[in-house]
Design a protein around this motif. Sequence first.
Motif, short mmCIF file in Angstrom:
data_model
loop_
_atom_site.label_atom_id
_atom_site.label_comp_id
_atom_site.label_asym_id
_atom_site.label_seq_id
_atom_site.Cartn_x
_atom_site.Cartn_y
_atom_site.Cartn_z
N SER A 27 0.60 -3.67 12.52
CA SER A 27 0.11 -4.34 11.32
C SER A 27 -1.14 -3.65 10.77
O SER A 27 -1.32 -3.54 9.55
N LEU A 28 -2.00 -3.17 11.66
CA LEU A 28 -3.21 -2.47 11.23
C LEU A 28 -2.87 -1.20 10.46
O LEU A 28 -3.43 -0.92 9.39
N TYR A 29 -1.95 -0.41 11.00
CA TYR A 29 -1.55 0.83 10.33
C TYR A 29 -0.89 0.55 8.98
O TYR A 29 -1.09 1.28 8.01
N GLU A 30 -0.10 -0.52 8.93
CA GLU A 30 0.55 -0.85 7.67
C GLU A 30 -0.45 -1.33 6.63
O GLU A 30 -0.26 -1.12 5.43
N SER A 31 -1.53 -1.96 7.08
CA SER A 31 -2.58 -2.36 6.13
C SER A 31 -3.28 -1.14 5.55
O SER A 31 -3.88 -1.23 4.47
N MET A 32 -3.20 0.00 6.23
CA MET A 32 -3.76 1.25 5.70
C MET A 32 -2.77 1.97 4.79
O MET A 32 -3.06 3.05 4.30
N GLY A 33 -1.60 1.36 4.58
CA GLY A 33 -0.62 1.95 3.67
C GLY A 33 0.33 2.92 4.32
O GLY A 33 0.98 3.71 3.62
N MET A 34 0.46 2.90 5.65
CA MET A 34 1.35 3.81 6.34
C MET A 34 2.61 3.08 6.79
O MET A 34 2.54 1.95 7.32
#
Length: 620
Positions: free
Chosen positions: A360-367
């Motif tokens: 979820s953290l990486y997806e919040s960075m747009g990845m």
Amino acid sequence: MPLPLMALSFLRVPRLLSPTPTPATATVTATTTSTVVKFQHFRKPCNFTPFFRSSILCPLVRAIGRDGRFYPTPADDDPPEAAEDSSHGFSTFQQIHHQAERAREIEEEDYKNNQATYLAAIADVEDAPDNVDFDTSGDDLFGDIDKAIALKRKEFVSQGLLEPNPPKQDQLAAAAVDELQSEELGDLEEIERLQGLTGNGNGNGGLSESPFELDFDSYGKSKVRIVDGKFKMSLAELLDESKVVPVSVSGDLEVEITGIQHDSRIVNSGDLFVCCAGRKTDGHLFLSEADKRGAVAVVASKEVDIEDTLGCKALVIVEDTNAVLPALAASFYKHPSTKMAVIGITGTYGKTTTTCLIKSLYESMGMRTGMLNSVASFVHGDNKLELGSAALDAVLVQNLMAKMIHNGTEAVVMEAGPHGLGKGKYDEVDFDIAVFTNLSREKDGDRDAQAKLFSRMVDPERHRKVVNIDDPNAPFFMSQGSQEVPVVTFAMENKDADVHPLKFELSLFETQVLVNTPTGILEISSGLLGKHNIYNILAAVAVGIAVGAPLEDIVRGIEEVDAVPGRCQLIDEEQAFGVIVDHASTPDALSRLLDSVRELGPRRIITGMFVLCYCFAYCC
């Protein structure tokens, strides 16, 4: 000679008999036959103005040299300059036509090279009806795209490339109509007539559907179609790229391999079957089953007979099939882990929840971030991989990562448990970040296996170590690999850690924690319950700090995770008491769960156990 012409000639001759011009005023051009002298001063206008003008005689007289011969002026001798032809003799229409033809050729060549991918992408699309209307005045762009795809699929069906796939609604409606009685059919016709009046919107009181209406219930729930990549190579190429040194080979090494398996039950036509020996059974005993399912080549660690098989065309003997399987799988799938960021989490507890938080953290960075853990696996986003009961092994891990790369995944978070690390299942996975959560006393024998993950952290520019320094085994893991690789530590008790809580509050419905980091203080409100989940949150924060993630993205990513299935999961059905479900499979895990639940402050705890070692607790 008439008098006027004689006078004109007499007046002109002295100027023509002037001394030979200097090299500065003459140009000499050498040819193979003679030398031509062009007198530049002949271009100048005559200073003498005759008493009459003749447009015919004046140029003729100026072109007469001293020898009485006719010499035209250089300006008259040179051909006229033409405008530069930037179109190379083609008109604008011809150029556009040529460019269009070239674009069509490129499109056709791309279709031939990737025909299988295009067909697989629309294999499940419903066929277009025979009366497709392209009047899309009230439709949207995506409706036009859907119609174009349906028509293209219909074209492929007519060519025999795809099987027909009529609209499911029509099939269901037809089946329902067949089951209706005669009087019910009359009622159905009346209903359809009334629906037609309602949907016409012709000004007679009917209600028209607006093209701008949105279905908010389904908004954001649509999923991207996941496409499987196609891989194939000859057996000789596979052995060469994997650097596997066989003991002996026999048969046709140029046989084409379209898959690789070590489980005979899931072998498909064109697969390479690797006979692996396990604790309970030996893959060499299932060669005949793999052959019947379509295996075309075999890798074994002992001599087997393939002459009586149906389709096996090659046999490769190696010393240890279990050892070469990861290399074969990684080479066949083109080493997908090298093409994206890979975060591995090892430890006894907290691996599953930590993978969900980091994803979820990486997806919040747009990845676009995939995930592989014991609860669920995702290509990226909400696109879940349906694995059934299949366990992650050397082949499946490479296969899933290749599927992720094929669908645009940029990073993957995965559990790297001691069993997989110890068995070499992840030997060909190129990890970028290693995370250590904790190590139970019951699992001390797993320490060396888990250390394999950290031993690969050798590049200070790319690798990172994230370690829980509250655990007494932290120094051992930090010493693995290169000492120059940056280390980010986290802890709850040790305030010297890079990431640690300043304060926290626990309740049955929410966990609030104030986290101190080297780049700022974070205030996090999470739906994850229990003190042990604070460790998981700190681990995810430490990973974010290690990769330089913005603090707001770290907070947003962690707070997006309300619960992890089967991991201290709160069940809320508006009952008068709380229910928590957790996968506590060992006495130590159960003890930790009960300690965490007691810290939530319930008046009473009722525990129960059911199949698959899941524990539930009633809190009231």
